[in-house]
Design a protein around this motif. Structure first.
Motif, short mmCIF file in Angstrom:
data_model
loop_
_atom_site.label_atom_id
_atom_site.label_comp_id
_atom_site.label_asym_id
_atom_site.label_seq_id
_atom_site.Cartn_x
_atom_site.Cartn_y
_atom_site.Cartn_z
N LEU A 1 -5.89 5.25 -12.93
CA LEU A 1 -5.21 4.66 -14.08
C LEU A 1 -5.64 3.21 -14.32
O LEU A 1 -5.24 2.60 -15.32
N ASN A 2 -6.44 2.69 -13.38
CA ASN A 2 -6.94 1.30 -13.48
C ASN A 2 -5.81 0.28 -13.40
O ASN A 2 -5.85 -0.76 -14.07
N TYR A 3 -4.79 0.60 -12.58
CA TYR A 3 -3.69 -0.33 -12.34
C TYR A 3 -3.98 -1.12 -11.06
O TYR A 3 -4.80 -0.71 -10.24
N ARG A 4 -3.31 -2.24 -10.91
CA ARG A 4 -3.50 -3.04 -9.70
C ARG A 4 -3.07 -2.27 -8.45
O ARG A 4 -2.04 -1.62 -8.43
N GLY A 5 -3.88 -2.38 -7.41
CA GLY A 5 -3.58 -1.76 -6.14
C GLY A 5 -2.95 -2.74 -5.17
O GLY A 5 -2.48 -3.81 -5.57
N PRO A 6 -2.93 -2.40 -3.88
CA PRO A 6 -2.29 -3.27 -2.88
C PRO A 6 -2.87 -4.69 -2.89
O PRO A 6 -4.09 -4.86 -2.92
N GLN A 7 -1.98 -5.66 -2.86
CA GLN A 7 -2.43 -7.05 -2.87
C GLN A 7 -1.31 -7.97 -2.38
O GLN A 7 -0.12 -7.66 -2.54
N ASN A 8 -1.69 -9.05 -1.75
CA ASN A 8 -0.76 -10.13 -1.38
C ASN A 8 0.40 -9.68 -0.49
O ASN A 8 1.46 -10.31 -0.49
N ASN B 1 2.64 11.72 -12.17
CA ASN B 1 3.28 12.73 -11.33
C ASN B 1 2.79 12.58 -9.89
O ASN B 1 1.87 13.26 -9.46
N ALA B 2 3.42 11.67 -9.16
CA ALA B 2 3.08 11.48 -7.75
C ALA B 2 4.12 12.17 -6.89
O ALA B 2 5.32 12.00 -7.09
N LYS B 3 3.67 12.95 -5.92
CA LYS B 3 4.56 13.68 -4.99
C LYS B 3 5.50 14.64 -5.71
O LYS B 3 6.57 14.97 -5.19
N ILE C 1 -4.43 7.95 -7.53
CA ILE C 1 -3.81 8.05 -8.85
C ILE C 1 -3.77 6.68 -9.51
O ILE C 1 -4.13 6.51 -10.68
N ARG C 2 -3.36 5.68 -8.74
CA ARG C 2 -3.26 4.32 -9.27
C ARG C 2 -4.64 3.79 -9.68
O ARG C 2 -4.78 3.14 -10.72
N LYS C 3 -5.63 4.09 -8.87
CA LYS C 3 -6.98 3.62 -9.16
C LYS C 3 -7.53 4.27 -10.42
O LYS C 3 -8.18 3.62 -11.25
N PRO D 1 0.82 -1.22 0.00
CA PRO D 1 0.00 0.00 0.00
C PRO D 1 0.85 1.27 0.00
O PRO D 1 1.95 1.30 0.56
N ILE D 2 0.32 2.30 -0.62
CA ILE D 2 0.89 3.64 -0.55
C ILE D 2 -0.17 4.56 0.05
O ILE D 2 -1.27 4.11 0.36
N ILE D 3 0.14 5.82 0.22
CA ILE D 3 -0.81 6.71 0.89
C ILE D 3 -2.06 6.91 0.03
O ILE D 3 -2.00 6.76 -1.20
N PRO D 4 -3.20 7.23 0.65
CA PRO D 4 -4.48 7.30 -0.08
C PRO D 4 -4.46 8.19 -1.31
O PRO D 4 -5.03 7.83 -2.34
#
Length: 229
Positions: free
Chosen positions: A50-57, A190-192, A46-48, A38-41
């Motif tokens: 872009l429809n990329y995979r989020g935190p898992q496993n 462009n994150a952070k 941003i990841r969501k 996980p990264i910060i909300p």
């Protein structure tokens, strides 16, 4: 941090090296069995988008626990996890040796003087510490806690396959694409990236005493990677 079984790589995330942007970009290529921490909300958003995979496993399998791990988990009432800035040493404890030895392990490093300036603007803007001068920050213990060298070394020996330089980010991403066989060069969001308002060179921001302090704290990085003022 990412452990990709699909593409056989391990990405270790250092601080102020475009790590979050790289992590998000690499998530695009991950499979359902890969570990993504996980990264910060605000960055997960941003990841969501872009429809990329989020935190898992990222929960560590119980089969990898030592006796002390079980004790800790019981005391904390929480499972052990892989986490955002997990070190190579930590990862090596919980992945099979065959995986560690065969996967492409990489991270990024940055000119320490520039890195410290970037971190200063990050914490003062994000945490509202505008009263803290850069000289006060540089001469505090805080710069010794910036996550980098210790994440990709053990006993000061580099244990990853490649430490890319932030200063050559575009070329590095192309090499990463080739090394792990991605379908295209990762496109970084462009994150952070908006925290540093002062766009001057670190040479115009830091004093001579600031320069010397950073050189002392980051002497190993400067030596290993031949960084120059």
């Amino acid at each position: 941090m990412i452990i990709s079984h699909k593409n056989k790589f391990i990405f270790i995330k250092t601080e102020k090296t475009a790590g979050t942007s790289i992590e998000i970009a690499l998530s695009k290529y991950c499979g359902p069995d890969d570990v993504i921490t996980p990264i910060i909300p605000e960055d997960e958003l941003i990841r969501k988008k872009l429809n990329y995979r989020g935190p898992q496993n990222y929960k560590i399998p119980l089969t990898k626990y030592s006796m002390s791990d079980f004790v800790q988990a019981i005391q904390d009432r929480e499972r052990l996890e892989f986490y955002n800035h997990a070190s190579a040493s930590y990862i090596m404890k919980y992945v099979d040796q065959k995986i560690w030895n065969s996967y492409f392990k990489f991270c990024f490093e940055r000119n320490p003087w520039d890195k410290v300036v970037s971190y200063y603007y990050f914490i003062t803007t994000r945490q509202g510490k505008s009263q803290l001068s850069i000289t006060d920050f540089v001469h505090s213990i805080s710069i010794e806690k910036i996550k980098g060298f210790k994440l990709y070394t053990r006993s000061s020996d580099i244990v990853v396959d490649k430490v890319f330089k932030y200063e050559y980010l575009d070329e590095s991403l192309k090499e990463i694409k080739e090394r792990i066989g991605l379908q295209g060069v990762p496109n970084l969001p462009n994150a952070k990236g908006g925290y540093r308002k002062d766009k001057r060179s670190y040479k115009d921001i830091l004093s001579e005493k600031d320069k010397e302090r950073i050189a002392k704290v980051f002497a190993k990085e400067i030596s290993y990677f031949d960084y120059q003022w």
